[in-house]
Write a protein that holds these residues in place. Structure first.
Motif, mmCIF file in Angstrom:
data_model
loop_
_atom_site.group_PDB
_atom_site.id
_atom_site.type_symbol
_atom_site.label_atom_id
_atom_site.label_comp_id
_atom_site.label_asym_id
_atom_site.label_seq_id
_atom_site.Cartn_x
_atom_site.Cartn_y
_atom_site.Cartn_z
ATOM 1 N N ALA A 22 0.839 -1.209 0.000
ATOM 2 C CA ALA A 22 0.000 0.000 0.000
ATOM 3 C C ALA A 22 0.869 1.253 0.000
ATOM 4 O O ALA A 22 0.557 2.238 -0.690
ATOM 5 C CB ALA A 22 -0.912 -0.007 1.221
ATOM 6 N N ARG A 23 1.971 1.220 0.730
ATOM 7 C CA ARG A 23 2.871 2.371 0.738
ATOM 8 C C ARG A 23 3.506 2.569 -0.632
ATOM 9 O O ARG A 23 3.699 3.698 -1.083
ATOM 10 C CB ARG A 23 3.959 2.173 1.791
ATOM 11 C CG ARG A 23 4.857 3.388 1.954
ATOM 12 C CD ARG A 23 5.957 3.141 2.934
ATOM 13 N NE ARG A 23 6.826 4.308 3.043
ATOM 14 C CZ ARG A 23 7.983 4.325 3.684
ATOM 15 N NH1 ARG A 23 8.413 3.234 4.291
ATOM 16 N NH2 ARG A 23 8.711 5.416 3.715
ATOM 17 N N TYR A 24 3.822 1.470 -1.306
ATOM 18 C CA TYR A 24 4.391 1.559 -2.657
ATOM 19 C C TYR A 24 3.408 2.228 -3.607
ATOM 20 O O TYR A 24 3.797 3.045 -4.450
ATOM 21 C CB TYR A 24 4.756 0.162 -3.146
ATOM 22 C CG TYR A 24 5.116 0.105 -4.607
ATOM 23 C CD1 TYR A 24 6.373 0.515 -5.043
ATOM 24 C CD2 TYR A 24 4.204 -0.348 -5.555
ATOM 25 C CE1 TYR A 24 6.716 0.463 -6.382
ATOM 26 C CE2 TYR A 24 4.540 -0.390 -6.899
ATOM 27 C CZ TYR A 24 5.793 0.015 -7.302
ATOM 28 O OH TYR A 24 6.120 -0.017 -8.638
ATOM 29 N N LEU A 25 2.108 1.886 -3.481
ATOM 30 C CA LEU A 25 1.102 2.458 -4.375
ATOM 31 C C LEU A 25 0.852 3.934 -4.078
ATOM 32 O O LEU A 25 0.594 4.722 -5.002
ATOM 33 C CB LEU A 25 -0.213 1.673 -4.245
ATOM 34 C CG LEU A 25 -0.189 0.219 -4.737
ATOM 35 C CD1 LEU A 25 -1.535 -0.427 -4.505
ATOM 36 C CD2 LEU A 25 0.204 0.137 -6.203
ATOM 37 N N LYS A 26 0.923 4.321 -2.809
ATOM 38 C CA LYS A 26 0.608 5.698 -2.428
ATOM 39 C C LYS A 26 1.793 6.642 -2.553
ATOM 40 O O LYS A 26 1.609 7.859 -2.657
ATOM 41 C CB LYS A 26 0.079 5.727 -0.997
ATOM 42 C CG LYS A 26 -1.286 5.073 -0.824
ATOM 43 C CD LYS A 26 -1.789 5.211 0.602
ATOM 44 C CE LYS A 26 -3.172 4.591 0.757
ATOM 45 N NZ LYS A 26 -3.684 4.720 2.153
ATOM 46 N N THR A 27 3.012 6.107 -2.521
ATOM 47 C CA THR A 27 4.195 6.967 -2.594
ATOM 48 C C THR A 27 4.387 7.470 -4.020
ATOM 49 O O THR A 27 4.409 6.669 -4.966
ATOM 50 C CB THR A 27 5.454 6.203 -2.151
ATOM 51 O OG1 THR A 27 5.259 5.703 -0.832
ATOM 52 C CG2 THR A 27 6.678 7.122 -2.162
ATOM 53 N N PRO A 28 4.523 8.782 -4.227
ATOM 54 C CA PRO A 28 4.729 9.301 -5.591
ATOM 55 C C PRO A 28 6.084 8.886 -6.147
ATOM 56 O O PRO A 28 7.055 8.722 -5.406
ATOM 57 C CB PRO A 28 4.647 10.819 -5.398
ATOM 58 C CG PRO A 28 5.012 11.047 -3.969
ATOM 59 C CD PRO A 28 4.489 9.859 -3.219
ATOM 60 N N ASN A 29 6.128 8.714 -7.446
ATOM 61 C CA ASN A 29 7.390 8.359 -8.105
ATOM 62 C C ASN A 29 8.378 9.517 -8.041
ATOM 63 O O ASN A 29 8.020 10.675 -8.280
ATOM 64 C CB ASN A 29 7.144 7.970 -9.560
ATOM 65 C CG ASN A 29 6.416 6.648 -9.693
ATOM 66 O OD1 ASN A 29 6.464 5.818 -8.795
ATOM 67 N ND2 ASN A 29 5.733 6.449 -10.800
ATOM 68 N N ARG A 46 9.727 15.062 -8.874
ATOM 69 C CA ARG A 46 8.500 14.266 -8.992
ATOM 70 C C ARG A 46 8.003 14.181 -10.433
ATOM 71 O O ARG A 46 7.210 13.300 -10.754
ATOM 72 C CB ARG A 46 7.399 14.864 -8.114
ATOM 73 C CG ARG A 46 7.709 14.833 -6.630
ATOM 74 C CD ARG A 46 6.501 15.264 -5.826
ATOM 75 N NE ARG A 46 6.763 15.228 -4.400
ATOM 76 C CZ ARG A 46 5.850 15.471 -3.469
ATOM 77 N NH1 ARG A 46 4.606 15.785 -3.837
ATOM 78 N NH2 ARG A 46 6.162 15.402 -2.195
ATOM 79 N N GLN A 60 10.075 -1.967 -0.546
ATOM 80 C CA GLN A 60 8.907 -1.673 0.276
ATOM 81 C C GLN A 60 8.317 -2.953 0.866
ATOM 82 O O GLN A 60 7.914 -2.983 2.037
ATOM 83 C CB GLN A 60 7.854 -0.934 -0.558
ATOM 84 C CG GLN A 60 8.289 0.428 -1.059
ATOM 85 C CD GLN A 60 8.640 1.373 0.072
ATOM 86 O OE1 GLN A 60 7.922 1.480 1.057
ATOM 87 N NE2 GLN A 60 9.752 2.066 -0.067
#
Length: 278
Positions: A47-54, A132, A251
């Motif tokens: 979930a953190r991987y999905l929410k963290t911006p590239n 970003r 992650q």
């Protein structure tokens, strides 16, 4: 005849087999709890991987022409400090860019590429940024070059250097014109009859060589004048294809380790309460 009494060797303080049995018993009691919490940790990592911006990393290689490398690096380190302190309006004014552009910049770092302490030895340095959005890399580079070339000191130095180069170009052109005239006079004198006796003979080829050297100097001055700037860009910011952060495997690993650690804490707490109750 004296009898020797054999004293049995003391048992090991830690019975490995007993510890192994206790560990197996502990896992039987709390293994499901550890597995569930570890899976929750994996899900949290995903979930953190999905929410963290590239975040993307790119580098710019510059060569200072007016300031020495330590001075130029000190200026860029000041940009890093302003960005860390959230002083984006001040930095945007220096870069002559909009503030929203700098909100997409996470960090700026600088690194010298060659150790040198000679103030006259202009080496290169690398500016790395974490952003970003890769679309801001080109305008960000223009803003950095603008900041490096438009301080009052740099502008005064550039104006002074342009005047010096222009004056040196004019001087060389004057010498070329003078030598051309001299060469024509010598050639005319040689062609006239009756002037081969007492006159001083000049080597026309030497004059031609001097003119060629001066022409080369003039071209070098003109080239330096046309490319005159505070810094030379040796490598532009490149556009990365893959993000530097986040990394899915990293992650997931952090989530798994965190889940196992939390599960062990809960299991030991429940085990301790059970022993105290008995």
């Amino acid at each position: 005849m004296k009898q020797v009494k054999l004293i049995p060797a003391p048992a090991d303080d830690l019975d490995i087999s007993a510890l192994l049995l206790q560990a197996i018993s502990f896992l039987r009691q709390y293994g499901k709890l550890l597995l569930i919490v570890a899976l929750l940790g994996l899900l949290a990592g995903f979930a953190r991987y999905l929410k963290t911006p590239n975040l993307y990393t790119s580098s710019l290689v510059l060569q200072p022409k007016i300031l020495s490398e330590p001075e130029q690096i000190a200026v860029i380190n000041n940009w890093c400090t302003l960005l860390q302190k959230k002083e984006r309006p001040v930095l945007a004014k220096q870069f002559n860019v909009a503030i929203p552009l700098l909100k997409k910049v996470e960090s700026i770092t600088v690194e010298e590429l060659q150790k040198s302490y000679d103030p006259k030895n202009f080496t290169a340095f690398k500016v790395s940024v974490v952003v970003r959005d890769t679309a801001i890399l080109r305008p960000l580079q223009k803003g950095m070059i603008y900041a490096l070339e438009n301080s009052e000191y740099i502008k005064d130095k550039l104006v002074s250097r342009k005047k010096i180069l222009g004056s040196m170009t004019q001087t060389v052109q004057y010498e070329i014109t003078r030598l051309n005239n001299l060469q024509q006079m010598v050639e005319t004198s040689i062609q006239q009859p009756g002037n081969t006796g007492s006159r001083v003979m000049l080597n026309v080829s030497n004059i031609s060589a001097q003119i060629a050297d001066l022409q080369e100097k003039k071209l070098n001055y003109e080239e330096e004048l046309s490319f005159l700037s505070a810094v030379n860009v040796l490598q532009n910011f490149y556009t990365p294809v893959h993000p530097t952060f986040p990394v899915l495997l990293k992650q997931l690993t952090l989530g798994l380790c965190g889940g196992l650690f939390l599960g062990m804490l809960v299991s030991f707490y429940l085990h301790y309460r059970r022993k105290m109750a008995n």
